[in-house]
Scaffold this active site. Structure first.
Site, mmCIF file in Angstrom:
data_model
loop_
_atom_site.group_PDB
_atom_site.id
_atom_site.type_symbol
_atom_site.label_atom_id
_atom_site.label_comp_id
_atom_site.label_asym_id
_atom_site.label_seq_id
_atom_site.Cartn_x
_atom_site.Cartn_y
_atom_site.Cartn_z
ATOM 1 N N ASP A 1 -16.607 0.137 12.755
ATOM 2 C CA ASP A 1 -18.051 0.313 12.904
ATOM 3 C C ASP A 1 -18.494 -0.533 14.111
ATOM 4 O O ASP A 1 -17.667 -1.070 14.852
ATOM 5 C CB ASP A 1 -18.803 -0.019 11.604
ATOM 6 C CG ASP A 1 -18.777 -1.495 11.246
ATOM 7 O OD1 ASP A 1 -18.143 -2.298 11.979
ATOM 8 O OD2 ASP A 1 -19.390 -1.866 10.224
ATOM 9 N N CYS B 1 -14.280 -3.796 10.594
ATOM 10 C CA CYS B 1 -15.744 -3.833 10.451
ATOM 11 C C CYS B 1 -16.144 -5.303 10.506
ATOM 12 O O CYS B 1 -15.376 -6.131 11.002
ATOM 13 C CB CYS B 1 -16.230 -3.097 9.202
ATOM 14 S SG CYS B 1 -15.832 -3.852 7.613
ATOM 15 N N THR C 1 -16.712 -7.735 8.098
ATOM 16 C CA THR C 1 -15.836 -8.569 7.266
ATOM 17 C C THR C 1 -14.473 -7.942 7.051
ATOM 18 O O THR C 1 -13.539 -8.626 6.612
ATOM 19 C CB THR C 1 -16.453 -8.756 5.871
ATOM 20 O OG1 THR C 1 -16.576 -7.462 5.254
ATOM 21 C CG2 THR C 1 -17.817 -9.428 5.937
ATOM 22 N N HIS D 1 6.059 -5.773 1.452
ATOM 23 C CA HIS D 1 5.997 -5.656 -0.007
ATOM 24 C C HIS D 1 5.068 -4.550 -0.493
ATOM 25 O O HIS D 1 5.297 -4.006 -1.573
ATOM 26 C CB HIS D 1 5.549 -6.991 -0.626
ATOM 27 C CG HIS D 1 6.632 -8.030 -0.625
ATOM 28 N ND1 HIS D 1 6.547 -9.205 -1.340
ATOM 29 C CD2 HIS D 1 7.838 -8.067 0.019
ATOM 30 C CE1 HIS D 1 7.651 -9.931 -1.151
ATOM 31 N NE2 HIS D 1 8.445 -9.257 -0.319
ATOM 32 N N HIS E 1 10.044 -3.509 -4.743
ATOM 33 C CA HIS E 1 8.703 -3.294 -4.193
ATOM 34 C C HIS E 1 8.339 -1.813 -4.210
ATOM 35 O O HIS E 1 7.173 -1.454 -4.351
ATOM 36 C CB HIS E 1 8.621 -3.867 -2.779
ATOM 37 C CG HIS E 1 8.958 -5.318 -2.746
ATOM 38 N ND1 HIS E 1 8.212 -6.261 -3.399
ATOM 39 C CD2 HIS E 1 10.004 -5.970 -2.188
ATOM 40 C CE1 HIS E 1 8.769 -7.460 -3.232
ATOM 41 N NE2 HIS E 1 9.863 -7.299 -2.509
#
Ligand code: RB5
Length: 144
Positions: A8, A64, A66, A97, A132
């Protein structure tokens, strides 16, 4: 390996810097936007990148403010495993993993240097499989 990138407005600057890092290392990167500083909605870009990553078996880069909103958005797309990272250990282990296929940053959280190191760690790591894979299979089964 082809990469798709998206952000964004809050992630635009860091995304552009990280696209340059990937291209310098020889990767083909398609930027799905946003491409200017106008305010936009992060779900549009999380969705666009995740859909292309899953369809093409590619890798994704999302940014973005955060990293949270665009990661949440990407992870709504079946087959997407978007991992939010603030440093290289988390990024590397997301590949090893979790078989993450999208790496996510917060452009208001990390700087170019730390994010570049994390992106390179992610790009050079490989999924370890084994136990995994069993866990990732269970994770993906949660999608129904
Ligand atoms: C945009 O202001 C901001 O909310 C967005 O970039 C992101 O941080 C949301 O998770």
């Amino acid at each position: 390996m082809k990469w798709y990138a998206g952000s964004d407005h809050a992630g635009l600057e860091l995304k552009n810097e990280l696209i340059a890092v990937l291209r310098d290392r020889g990767y083909e990167v398609e930027d799905l936007g946003t491409k200017d500083g106008a305010s936009v909605d992060y779900p549009d870009y999380g969705k666009a990148v995740a859909e292309r990553v899953v369809a093409d078996g590619a890798l994704g880069l999302l940014v973005c403010g955060t990293g949270n909103g665009i990661a949440m958005s990407a992870n709504k797309v079946h087959g997407a495993r978007a991992a939010l990272a603030t440093e290289s250990f988390t990024a590397r282990m997301a590949r090893r993993h979790n078989d993450a296929n999208i790496l996510v940053f917060g452009g208001r959280v990390v700087g170019k240097g730390v994010a570049s190191d994390a992106l390179i760690a992610f790009s050079e790591a490989e999924f370890e499989g084994g136990r995994h894979k069993r866990r990732v299979d269970k994770l993906m089964a949660l999608e129904g």
